[in-house]
Design a protein around this motif. Structure first.
Motif, PDB file in Angstrom:
ATOM      1  N   ILE A  57      19.821  -7.049   8.859  1.00  0.00           N
ATOM      2  CA  ILE A  57      19.128  -6.948   7.577  1.00  0.00           C
ATOM      3  C   ILE A  57      18.286  -5.675   7.603  1.00  0.00           C
ATOM      4  O   ILE A  57      17.496  -5.468   8.533  1.00  0.00           O
ATOM      5  N   ILE A  58      18.462  -4.814   6.624  1.00  0.00           N
ATOM      6  CA  ILE A  58      17.630  -3.620   6.487  1.00  0.00           C
ATOM      7  C   ILE A  58      16.522  -3.953   5.494  1.00  0.00           C
ATOM      8  O   ILE A  58      16.787  -4.385   4.372  1.00  0.00           O
ATOM      9  N   SER A  59      15.284  -3.765   5.921  1.00  0.00           N
ATOM     10  CA  SER A  59      14.148  -4.227   5.117  1.00  0.00           C
ATOM     11  C   SER A  59      13.116  -3.129   4.905  1.00  0.00           C
ATOM     12  O   SER A  59      12.994  -2.200   5.712  1.00  0.00           O
ATOM     13  N   LEU A  60      12.389  -3.254   3.812  1.00  0.00           N
ATOM     14  CA  LEU A  60      11.246  -2.398   3.516  1.00  0.00           C
ATOM     15  C   LEU A  60      10.005  -3.262   3.639  1.00  0.00           C
ATOM     16  O   LEU A  60       9.872  -4.269   2.933  1.00  0.00           O
ATOM     17  N   CYS A  61       9.107  -2.879   4.546  1.00  0.00           N
ATOM     18  CA  CYS A  61       7.979  -3.755   4.899  1.00  0.00           C
ATOM     19  C   CYS A  61       6.663  -2.992   4.904  1.00  0.00           C
ATOM     20  O   CYS A  61       6.629  -1.753   4.957  1.00  0.00           O
ATOM     21  N   GLU A  62       5.586  -3.771   4.866  1.00  0.00           N
ATOM     22  CA  GLU A  62       4.247  -3.233   5.084  1.00  0.00           C
ATOM     23  C   GLU A  62       3.397  -4.283   5.778  1.00  0.00           C
ATOM     24  O   GLU A  62       3.268  -5.413   5.280  1.00  0.00           O
ATOM     25  N   LYS A  63       2.863  -3.931   6.949  1.00  0.00           N
ATOM     26  CA  LYS A  63       1.937  -4.787   7.697  1.00  0.00           C
ATOM     27  C   LYS A  63       2.503  -6.196   7.899  1.00  0.00           C
ATOM     28  O   LYS A  63       1.812  -7.200   7.706  1.00  0.00           O
ATOM     29  N   GLY A  64       3.764  -6.277   8.257  1.00  0.00           N
ATOM     30  CA  GLY A  64       4.386  -7.562   8.552  1.00  0.00           C
ATOM     31  C   GLY A  64       4.944  -8.287   7.352  1.00  0.00           C
ATOM     32  O   GLY A  64       5.570  -9.338   7.500  1.00  0.00           O
ATOM     33  N   TYR A  65       4.754  -7.737   6.150  1.00  0.00           N
ATOM     34  CA  TYR A  65       5.276  -8.374   4.935  1.00  0.00           C
ATOM     35  C   TYR A  65       6.570  -7.687   4.522  1.00  0.00           C
ATOM     36  O   TYR A  65       6.619  -6.467   4.381  1.00  0.00           O
ATOM     37  N   THR A  66       7.624  -8.463   4.320  1.00  0.00           N
ATOM     38  CA  THR A  66       8.906  -7.930   3.870  1.00  0.00           C
ATOM     39  C   THR A  66       8.919  -7.891   2.350  1.00  0.00           C
ATOM     40  O   THR A  66       8.957  -8.933   1.695  1.00  0.00           O
ATOM     41  N   TYR A  67       8.887  -6.682   1.791  1.00  0.00           N
ATOM     42  CA  TYR A  67       8.833  -6.510   0.343  1.00  0.00           C
ATOM     43  C   TYR A  67      10.211  -6.679  -0.282  1.00  0.00           C
ATOM     44  O   TYR A  67      10.369  -7.345  -1.304  1.00  0.00           O
ATOM     45  N   THR A  68      11.214  -6.066   0.331  1.00  0.00           N
ATOM     46  CA  THR A  68      12.584  -6.221  -0.140  1.00  0.00           C
ATOM     47  C   THR A  68      13.533  -5.981   1.025  1.00  0.00           C
ATOM     48  O   THR A  68      13.139  -5.427   2.054  1.00  0.00           O
ATOM     49  N   ASN A 125       4.479   6.819   1.037  1.00  0.00           N
ATOM     50  CA  ASN A 125       4.987   7.482   2.225  1.00  0.00           C
ATOM     51  C   ASN A 125       5.895   6.501   2.954  1.00  0.00           C
ATOM     52  O   ASN A 125       5.489   5.377   3.255  1.00  0.00           O
ATOM     53  N   ILE A 126       7.119   6.919   3.241  1.00  0.00           N
ATOM     54  CA  ILE A 126       8.115   6.061   3.855  1.00  0.00           C
ATOM     55  C   ILE A 126       8.259   6.458   5.321  1.00  0.00           C
ATOM     56  O   ILE A 126       8.584   7.613   5.628  1.00  0.00           O
ATOM     57  N   TYR A 127       8.040   5.516   6.222  1.00  0.00           N
ATOM     58  CA  TYR A 127       8.202   5.742   7.651  1.00  0.00           C
ATOM     59  C   TYR A 127       9.451   5.013   8.143  1.00  0.00           C
ATOM     60  O   TYR A 127       9.748   3.898   7.688  1.00  0.00           O
ATOM     61  N   MET A 128      10.178   5.646   9.059  1.00  0.00           N
ATOM     62  CA  MET A 128      11.419   5.055   9.557  1.00  0.00           C
ATOM     63  C   MET A 128      11.713   5.611  10.949  1.00  0.00           C
ATOM     64  O   MET A 128      11.046   6.542  11.415  1.00  0.00           O
ATOM     65  N   ASP A 129      12.725   5.044  11.625  1.00  0.00           N
ATOM     66  CA  ASP A 129      13.108   5.584  12.930  1.00  0.00           C
ATOM     67  C   ASP A 129      14.337   6.463  12.778  1.00  0.00           C
ATOM     68  O   ASP A 129      14.864   6.666  11.684  1.00  0.00           O
ATOM     69  N   ASN A 130      14.805   6.991  13.913  1.00  0.00           N
ATOM     70  CA  ASN A 130      15.864   7.999  13.843  1.00  0.00           C
ATOM     71  C   ASN A 130      17.225   7.460  13.418  1.00  0.00           C
ATOM     72  O   ASN A 130      18.148   8.226  13.166  1.00  0.00           O
ATOM     73  N   TYR A 131      17.379   6.142  13.331  1.00  0.00           N
ATOM     74  CA  TYR A 131      18.633   5.569  12.841  1.00  0.00           C
ATOM     75  C   TYR A 131      18.858   5.941  11.374  1.00  0.00           C
ATOM     76  O   TYR A 131      19.989   6.147  10.932  1.00  0.00           O
ATOM     77  N   GLY A 178       0.818  -1.201   0.000  1.00  0.00           N
ATOM     78  CA  GLY A 178       0.000   0.000   0.000  1.00  0.00           C
ATOM     79  C   GLY A 178       0.853   1.251   0.000  1.00  0.00           C
ATOM     80  O   GLY A 178       2.075   1.195  -0.165  1.00  0.00           O
ATOM     81  N   SER A 179       0.217   2.391   0.216  1.00  0.00           N
ATOM     82  CA  SER A 179       0.923   3.671   0.109  1.00  0.00           C
ATOM     83  C   SER A 179       1.849   3.947   1.287  1.00  0.00           C
ATOM     84  O   SER A 179       2.765   4.764   1.167  1.00  0.00           O
ATOM     85  N   ASN A 180       1.607   3.313   2.430  1.00  0.00           N
ATOM     86  CA  ASN A 180       2.408   3.560   3.626  1.00  0.00           C
ATOM     87  C   ASN A 180       3.284   2.346   3.933  1.00  0.00           C
ATOM     88  O   ASN A 180       2.775   1.271   4.253  1.00  0.00           O
ATOM     89  N   VAL A 181       4.591   2.531   3.809  1.00  0.00           N
ATOM     90  CA  VAL A 181       5.534   1.447   4.052  1.00  0.00           C
ATOM     91  C   VAL A 181       6.563   1.910   5.077  1.00  0.00           C
ATOM     92  O   VAL A 181       6.683   3.110   5.370  1.00  0.00           O
ATOM     93  N   ALA A 182       7.307   0.967   5.600  1.00  0.00           N
ATOM     94  CA  ALA A 182       8.282   1.290   6.644  1.00  0.00           C
ATOM     95  C   ALA A 182       9.625   0.650   6.333  1.00  0.00           C
ATOM     96  O   ALA A 182       9.688  -0.434   5.752  1.00  0.00           O
TER      97      ALA A 182
END
Length: 214
Positions: A80-91, A131-137, A47-51
């Motif tokens: 491992i640095i991952s791009l995910c949405e709702k528990g699914y690891t996209y890459t 929209n990409i969400y992430m933490d301060n790292y 979806g539009s909001n990923v982390a």
């Protein structure tokens, strides 16, 4: 089959061709790793909001590529640095603190971590806005500006020890403010937000804005 017998057989099982040249430290899990990553992107449309976040695969053996983080639930292992949405690891991509991954191109003006984030984000489809969400790292103003130029929104908590962070919103933890105190300022097209919770919270965003009457 006994466990000892299984372990003896397992020593001779390899995912990769042991006679092939190894370009990266993680090539022992190739081509399986790349296959899993490619299939993951084919099987799901996020979806539009990923982390973007880090994951640790536990490993306590001898390896110069592992990380030790005392405050994590898994304190030692491969990062491992991952791009995910709702528990699914996209890459995802593996990270080492002693060896660079040449697949990740260095981007002028961005740190190594910022270039890594860009590498993951650019694997998303161009068919929608994200929209990409992430933490301060991961967060930094140069990264947020870069993603905005590329058409991606971003939001994150942020560390305030950067020289380019707005001095107006740097508040020491010892200063007592009322709960829900809010302040914000726009610097280089990035919204910097200060919010008082139990302790000061600082955020960066290119998704949100400031209303004229606030």
């Amino acid at each position: 089959m006994s466990m000892i017998c299984f372990q003896q057989i397992k020593r001779y099982l390899h995912i990769s061709d042991i006679n092939s040249e190894k370009l990266y430290w993680f090539d022992k899990v190739e081509p399986l790793m790349s296959h899993v990553r490619n299939i993951s992107k084919q099987m799901y449309v996020p979806g539009s909001n990923v982390a973007i976040d880090e994951m640790i695969v536990w490993f306590s053996g001898h390896s110069k590529h592992t990380f030790k983080m005392k405050n994590k639930s898994i304190s030692e292992g491969y990062k491992i640095i991952s791009l995910c949405e709702k528990g699914y690891t996209y890459t995802f991509v593996l990270e080492s603190h002693v060896e660079n991954n040449n697949e990740i191109q260095s981007i002028f003006g961005l740190s190594k971590t910022g270039s890594l984030v860009s590498y993951l984000v650019m694997q998303l489809s161009n068919s929608r806005a994200y929209n990409i969400y992430m933490d301060n790292y991961f967060a930094s103003m140069p990264l947020f500006n870069y993603l905005r130029i590329k058409g991606y929104g971003a939001c994150s908590t942020v560390r305030t020890n950067s020289a380019i962070f707005s001095k107006e919103l740097k508040v020491e933890k010892s200063i007592r403010l009322n709960w829900d105190t809010l302040a914000r300022v726009v610097v280089n097209n990035v919204l910097i937000i200060f919010w008082m919770d139990n302790s000061p919270v600082h955020m960066l965003s290119t998704i949100h804005g400031i209303k004229d009457n606030e």
